[in-house]
Design a protein around this motif. Structure first.
Motif, PDB file in Angstrom:
ATOM      1  N   ASN A 138      29.638  81.510   8.842  1.00 58.25           N
ATOM      2  CA  ASN A 138      29.992  80.133   9.215  1.00 58.25           C
ATOM      3  C   ASN A 138      29.451  79.730  10.581  1.00 58.25           C
ATOM      4  O   ASN A 138      29.631  78.580  11.007  1.00 58.25           O
ATOM      5  N   LEU A 139      28.805  80.646  11.270  1.00 50.57           N
ATOM      6  CA  LEU A 139      28.412  80.410  12.651  1.00 50.57           C
ATOM      7  C   LEU A 139      27.406  79.271  12.788  1.00 50.57           C
ATOM      8  O   LEU A 139      27.543  78.402  13.668  1.00 50.57           O
ATOM      9  N   ALA A 140      26.391  79.229  11.935  1.00 49.36           N
ATOM     10  CA  ALA A 140      25.359  78.201  12.047  1.00 49.36           C
ATOM     11  C   ALA A 140      25.952  76.813  11.850  1.00 49.36           C
ATOM     12  O   ALA A 140      25.595  75.870  12.573  1.00 49.36           O
ATOM     13  N   GLU A 141      26.878  76.671  10.912  1.00 53.04           N
ATOM     14  CA  GLU A 141      27.504  75.371  10.660  1.00 53.04           C
ATOM     15  C   GLU A 141      28.280  74.894  11.890  1.00 53.04           C
ATOM     16  O   GLU A 141      28.195  73.722  12.283  1.00 53.04           O
ATOM     17  N   VAL A 142      29.038  75.810  12.501  1.00 50.77           N
ATOM     18  CA  VAL A 142      29.807  75.440  13.694  1.00 50.77           C
ATOM     19  C   VAL A 142      28.865  75.093  14.845  1.00 50.77           C
ATOM     20  O   VAL A 142      29.072  74.110  15.570  1.00 50.77           O
ATOM     21  N   ALA A 143      27.814  75.872  14.999  1.00 47.72           N
ATOM     22  CA  ALA A 143      26.859  75.620  16.075  1.00 47.72           C
ATOM     23  C   ALA A 143      26.217  74.239  15.929  1.00 47.72           C
ATOM     24  O   ALA A 143      26.038  73.514  16.914  1.00 47.72           O
ATOM     25  N   LEU A 144      25.888  73.868  14.709  1.00 49.47           N
ATOM     26  CA  LEU A 144      25.292  72.547  14.475  1.00 49.47           C
ATOM     27  C   LEU A 144      26.264  71.431  14.832  1.00 49.47           C
ATOM     28  O   LEU A 144      25.862  70.385  15.358  1.00 49.47           O
ATOM     29  N   GLN A 145      27.552  71.640  14.561  1.00 55.15           N
ATOM     30  CA  GLN A 145      28.536  70.621  14.931  1.00 55.15           C
ATOM     31  C   GLN A 145      28.629  70.478  16.446  1.00 55.15           C
ATOM     32  O   GLN A 145      28.729  69.362  16.963  1.00 55.15           O
ATOM     33  N   VAL A 146      28.579  71.604  17.161  1.00 55.74           N
ATOM     34  CA  VAL A 146      28.634  71.560  18.625  1.00 55.74           C
ATOM     35  C   VAL A 146      27.434  70.783  19.163  1.00 55.74           C
ATOM     36  O   VAL A 146      27.541  70.019  20.130  1.00 55.74           O
ATOM     37  N   MET A 147      26.289  70.965  18.539  1.00 58.44           N
ATOM     38  CA  MET A 147      25.067  70.302  18.999  1.00 58.44           C
ATOM     39  C   MET A 147      25.177  68.775  18.928  1.00 58.44           C
ATOM     40  O   MET A 147      24.480  68.072  19.658  1.00 58.44           O
ATOM     41  N   THR A 148      26.056  68.271  18.079  1.00 54.93           N
ATOM     42  CA  THR A 148      26.184  66.817  17.944  1.00 54.93           C
ATOM     43  C   THR A 148      27.157  66.214  18.948  1.00 54.93           C
ATOM     44  O   THR A 148      27.261  64.981  19.049  1.00 54.93           O
ATOM     45  N   MET A 149      27.883  67.041  19.680  1.00 52.79           N
ATOM     46  CA  MET A 149      28.933  66.548  20.579  1.00 52.79           C
ATOM     47  C   MET A 149      28.387  66.262  21.970  1.00 52.79           C
ATOM     48  O   MET A 149      27.598  67.039  22.513  1.00 52.79           O
ATOM     49  N   ARG A 150      28.862  65.164  22.541  1.00 54.57           N
ATOM     50  CA  ARG A 150      28.537  64.855  23.925  1.00 54.57           C
ATOM     51  C   ARG A 150      29.487  65.610  24.854  1.00 54.57           C
ATOM     52  O   ARG A 150      30.599  65.954  24.483  1.00 54.57           O
ATOM     53  N   GLY A 151      29.027  65.856  26.081  1.00 55.79           N
ATOM     54  CA  GLY A 151      29.883  66.475  27.080  1.00 55.79           C
ATOM     55  C   GLY A 151      29.955  67.980  27.016  1.00 55.79           C
ATOM     56  O   GLY A 151      30.520  68.618  27.912  1.00 55.79           O
TER      57      GLY A 151
END
Length: 373
Positions: A138-151
């Protein structure tokens, strides 16, 4: 002199730090000094910094605040998954944090936006310890979500070994973890600055002859503070194991029958009486107990044996001359005993070799935000 107290030899901590930083540096691994075992004590943190750690880490925001209030401005990473209720404080006092929950990272993102900062995110991966961590699949999916977040900014990945399970990492586990860094970079794009392979339990692996691969960081507390490898308890070559000494005071010194006679009201219980043992035992009662430390984590002084302990008393036996009331007895501690003693309100800390740091510390309201470790 005040008792009970912990005597801390800062020079031995500096030398332990220098030793492990040098050995790991030759393997391409830098060291983050973990201060949770000493409750974020600023002078001990400074000794780690003087010894060459790349930055500091702690598990509790209160400890980080203590560091900041003392003027420590080096990068500090929160190594326990942040509480959502403390997201604003985490962003305020820490450059980065280890995370497993998207909801928490979203809270950090919002806090960072409010403060006009970018907070570093290191994703903790479950590699077999069964404590905290994102499953590798599940790591890649979580990492991609983090990449979309500001701050927030994805800075790396981390893993724990031997924390809950007590099992040291294998070479194959470390290789698999390192390979995840390549996988995440392929999926998300940016280079991962931090690939933190674990803590003190990883040192036998890190000092070995095999390739360390992508692993470029270890988070070390116990190994530096106590000079031992936590899984085996063995001393690490070239390290001091006596940087911390617990000192307790004798409050009663006498020779008593062993066991002490017991008066039984009910004669039918006579068969349950313990048979008397000839001779006497030299017993000493010390003003320290289970409220103060992990008593079973203390190493008894030479010639002394552990008899028992209660909340406020430690009873030891000795084959030496009976100590006088007011005498001091010194103990070495394991990591659990050290953590408890450093947090005990009635135990004072005495610093030995408390020389000024090379760069004077400057107290300020906000920590200076430096490069992430």
């Amino acid at each position: 002199m005040s008792c009970p107290r912990i005597e801390v030899d800062l020079n031995k901590i500096r030398r332990n730090t220098q030793t492990v930083v040098r050995r790991l540096g030759a393997r391409g691994i830098d060291v983050t000094g973990v201060t949770k075992g000493v409750r974020g004590h600023p002078a001990i943190a400074q000794a780690l910094l003087d010894g060459g750690v790349a930055g500091l880490a702690d598990a509790r925001i209160s400890n980080v605040q203590r560091l900041r209030q003392a003027g420590i401005t080096s990068p500090v990473t929160l190594i326990r998954t942040p509480m959502m209720s403390q997201a604003d404080q985490v962003v305020q006092f820490c450059e980065a944090s280890y995370n497993t929950e998207i909801a928490v990272i979203a809270a950090l993102s919002s806090a960072a936006i409010r403060r006009g900062r970018v907070h570093g995110i290191i994703l903790m991966v479950e590699m077999g310890d069964r404590r905290e961590g994102i499953l590798p699949e599940n790591l890649a999916e979580v990492a991609l979500q983090v990449m979309t977040m500001r701050g927030v900014a994805l800075k790396g990945i981390g893993a724990n070994f031997a924390c809950l399970s007590g099992l040291a990492p294998t070479t194959s586990q470390m290789a698999n973890f390192g390979a995840l860094a390549n996988e995440i970079e392929g999926a998300c794009g940016p280079f991962l600055k931090i690939v933190s392979g674990g803590g003190s339990a990883n040192l036998p692996w890190a000092f070995g002859e095999q390739s360390t691969g992508r692993i470029n960081n270890l988070r070390l507390g116990e190994a530096i503070l106590l000079g031992v490898e936590p899984v085996s308890g063995e001393q690490i070559d070239g390290m001091h194991t006596d940087a911390f000494t617990l000192v307790a005071e004798v409050i009663e010194a006498s020779a008593k029958p062993a066991p002490f006679p017991i008066a039984l009201v009910d004669p039918t219980l006579a068969r349950l009486r313990i048979a008397p043992v000839s001779g006497v035992s030299k017993r000493h009662i010390l003003a320290i107990g289970q409220q103060d430390t992990d008593i079973l984590g203390l190493s008894m002084p030479a010639g002394s044996t552990f008899i028992g302990a209660t909340s406020d008393h430690l009873v030891i036996g000795t084959n030496r001359t009976i100590l006088k009331v007011g005498s001091e007895v010194k103990f070495q501690m394991n990591y659990n005993a050290l953590m408890h003693a450093m947090a005990a309100p009635d135990i004072k800390v005495k610093l030995l070799d408390d020389r000024p740091p090379r760069h004077p510390r400057r107290t300020q309201d906000k920590p200076q935000h430096l490069a992430l470790v």
